[in-house]
Design a protein around this motif. Structure first.
Motif, mmCIF file in Angstrom:
data_model
loop_
_atom_site.group_PDB
_atom_site.id
_atom_site.type_symbol
_atom_site.label_atom_id
_atom_site.label_comp_id
_atom_site.label_asym_id
_atom_site.label_seq_id
_atom_site.Cartn_x
_atom_site.Cartn_y
_atom_site.Cartn_z
ATOM 1 N N TYR A 1 0.885 -1.142 0.052
ATOM 2 C CA TYR A 1 -0.041 0.083 -0.036
ATOM 3 C C TYR A 1 0.808 1.409 0.157
ATOM 4 C CZ TYR A 1 -4.739 -2.238 1.029
ATOM 5 O OH TYR A 1 -5.759 -2.736 0.862
ATOM 6 N N HIS A 2 0.472 2.308 -0.813
ATOM 7 C CA HIS A 2 1.356 3.410 -0.870
ATOM 8 C C HIS A 2 0.349 4.424 -0.533
ATOM 9 C CE1 HIS A 2 3.608 6.845 -2.647
ATOM 10 N NE2 HIS A 2 4.652 6.001 -2.263
ATOM 11 N N PRO B 1 13.609 -4.643 -7.579
ATOM 12 C CA PRO B 1 13.186 -3.271 -8.071
ATOM 13 C C PRO B 1 11.696 -3.367 -8.415
ATOM 14 C CG PRO B 1 15.469 -4.157 -8.941
ATOM 15 C CD PRO B 1 14.835 -5.344 -8.295
ATOM 16 N N LEU B 2 11.061 -4.539 -8.374
ATOM 17 C CA LEU B 2 9.614 -4.420 -8.804
ATOM 18 C C LEU B 2 8.836 -3.460 -7.686
ATOM 19 C CD1 LEU B 2 7.123 -5.700 -10.017
ATOM 20 C CD2 LEU B 2 7.002 -7.657 -8.091
ATOM 21 N N VAL B 3 9.322 -3.221 -6.582
ATOM 22 C CA VAL B 3 8.503 -2.274 -5.696
ATOM 23 C C VAL B 3 8.670 -1.007 -5.928
ATOM 24 C CG1 VAL B 3 10.425 -1.791 -4.327
ATOM 25 C CG2 VAL B 3 8.067 -2.090 -3.284
ATOM 26 N N LYS C 1 1.888 -4.675 -7.762
ATOM 27 C CA LYS C 1 2.833 -4.949 -6.444
ATOM 28 C C LYS C 1 2.147 -5.753 -5.385
ATOM 29 C CE LYS C 1 4.165 -0.656 -7.067
ATOM 30 N NZ LYS C 1 4.927 0.574 -6.615
ATOM 31 N N ASN C 2 0.867 -6.292 -5.317
ATOM 32 C CA ASN C 2 0.088 -6.929 -4.630
ATOM 33 C C ASN C 2 0.794 -8.545 -4.698
ATOM 34 O OD1 ASN C 2 -1.187 -7.816 -2.695
ATOM 35 N ND2 ASN C 2 -3.449 -7.821 -3.444
ATOM 36 N N ALA D 1 3.730 -11.488 -3.260
ATOM 37 C CA ALA D 1 4.765 -11.930 -2.509
ATOM 38 C C ALA D 1 6.098 -11.664 -2.903
ATOM 39 C CB ALA D 1 4.720 -13.381 -2.094
ATOM 40 N N ASP D 2 6.284 -11.445 -4.454
ATOM 41 C CA ASP D 2 7.642 -10.890 -4.861
ATOM 42 C C ASP D 2 8.040 -9.611 -4.412
ATOM 43 O OD1 ASP D 2 7.618 -13.421 -6.403
ATOM 44 O OD2 ASP D 2 6.789 -12.592 -8.073
ATOM 45 N N VAL D 3 7.316 -8.900 -3.934
ATOM 46 C CA VAL D 3 7.798 -7.524 -3.521
ATOM 47 C C VAL D 3 8.554 -7.623 -2.146
ATOM 48 C CG1 VAL D 3 6.343 -6.112 -4.898
ATOM 49 C CG2 VAL D 3 5.504 -6.725 -2.599
ATOM 50 N N ILE D 4 8.447 -8.518 -1.544
ATOM 51 C CA ILE D 4 9.017 -8.836 -0.207
ATOM 52 C C ILE D 4 10.163 -9.898 -0.086
ATOM 53 C CG2 ILE D 4 7.051 -8.104 0.967
ATOM 54 C CD1 ILE D 4 6.349 -10.902 1.939
ATOM 55 N N LYS D 5 10.377 -10.480 -1.162
ATOM 56 C CA LYS D 5 11.494 -11.391 -1.142
ATOM 57 C C LYS D 5 12.640 -10.915 -1.252
ATOM 58 C CE LYS D 5 8.635 -15.115 -3.882
ATOM 59 N NZ LYS D 5 8.572 -15.782 -4.773
ATOM 60 N N PRO D 6 13.679 -11.553 -0.596
ATOM 61 C CA PRO D 6 15.097 -10.882 -0.773
ATOM 62 C C PRO D 6 15.744 -10.889 -1.913
ATOM 63 C CG PRO D 6 14.718 -12.704 1.064
ATOM 64 C CD PRO D 6 13.725 -12.707 0.117
ATOM 65 N N TYR D 7 16.490 -9.833 -2.191
ATOM 66 C CA TYR D 7 16.900 -9.717 -3.651
ATOM 67 C C TYR D 7 18.285 -9.108 -3.343
ATOM 68 C CZ TYR D 7 17.430 -7.832 -8.345
ATOM 69 O OH TYR D 7 17.852 -7.614 -9.598
#
Length: 241
Positions: free
Chosen positions: A34-35, A214-216, A223-224, A226-232
């Motif tokens: 959420y932004h 960088p997806l975030v 961006k809803n 789980a990929d946005v919270i995975k370690p990168y």
């Protein structure tokens, strides 16, 4: 500043965690991202009714707001409220006195400046528990139409050592309430000095953090996920993490 959060929390998690019932569960939309500038409706637990979890819009509109033009102008400036100036700012003073709330999140995002790059980080409870952010709320009623706006702001404070390294542009972090202090924050009879003591930097061992994709940063991607919270891995040099 705190403008981006993960509220991927289902109804049952929220109700069990806070011992409260979610109002309007059909309207609630959990999300990994959420932004604030999208003015999302998010769950809050309010001082005046802690047995219910309500959906309020991010971006506080004070009850003394004169008209829709002023409301439109002010709401994008009140996503956050600085802990150090709550009593002195008219926008927040009355809410700080009697309209405090908890804002449940799974985690939040901040950006680290490395040269010309801005590296996104995800910050969360080290034991994967729900985090309660200290917030303020208010209700504004449009005089012409009677329309009601229930809105909130997230309080920010000085960063602890970990967050100062991550959010190194402003060295701020959201004011996070440890579980044993949540009821104190909502207590209408608490002395202001004790309230202020709750808004300092959180102990570092409670939070974990890692860089994320960088997806975030994308303006168009969904961006809803789980990929946005995975370690990168950005191969950051000189980091403590």
């Amino acid at each position: 500043m705190c403008f981006s959060v993960n509220v991927n929390l289902v109804k049952e998690e929220l109700e069990n965690r806070y011992g409260a019932s979610l109002i309007d569960p059909d309207k609630y939309r959990p999300s990994y991202y959420y932004h604030a500038f999208a003015f999302p409706e998010m769950p809050v637990i309010c001082q005046e009714d802690p047995k219910h979890i309500k959906l309020f819009t991010w971006g506080l509109i004070p009850s003394h707001t004169l008209d829709s033009d002023e409301a439109h102008e002010i709401r994008s400036k009140t996503f956050n409220a600085r802990a150090e100036s709550l009593k002195s700012r008219k926008t927040f003073a009355l809410s700080y006195e009697s309209k405090r709330c908890l804002v449940p999140v799974r985690g939040f995002y901040e950006w680290q400046h490395k040269g010309s790059d801005k590296i996104p980080w995800y910050i969360y409870h080290s034991e994967n528990q729900i985090i309660s952010l200290a917030g303020l709320y208010d209700q504004w009623i449009v005089s012409e139409s009677g329309e009601v706006f229930n809105t909130f702001s997230i309080i920010t404070t000085e960063a602890n050592k970990m967050m100062a390294e991550i959010h190194n542009s402003t060295r701020r972090m959201p004011a996070i309430l440890e579980t044993e202090f949540e009821k104190i924050w909502l207590n209408p009879d608490i002395h202001e000095r004790e309230l202020r003591s709750l808004l300092g930097p959180l102990r570092e061992n409670i939070l974990g953090a890692h860089t994320v994709s960088p997806l975030v940063n994308s303006r168009v991607a969904d961006k809803n996920t789980a990929d946005v919270i995975k370690p990168y891995n950005y191969n950051i040099q000189g980091s403590l993490f």
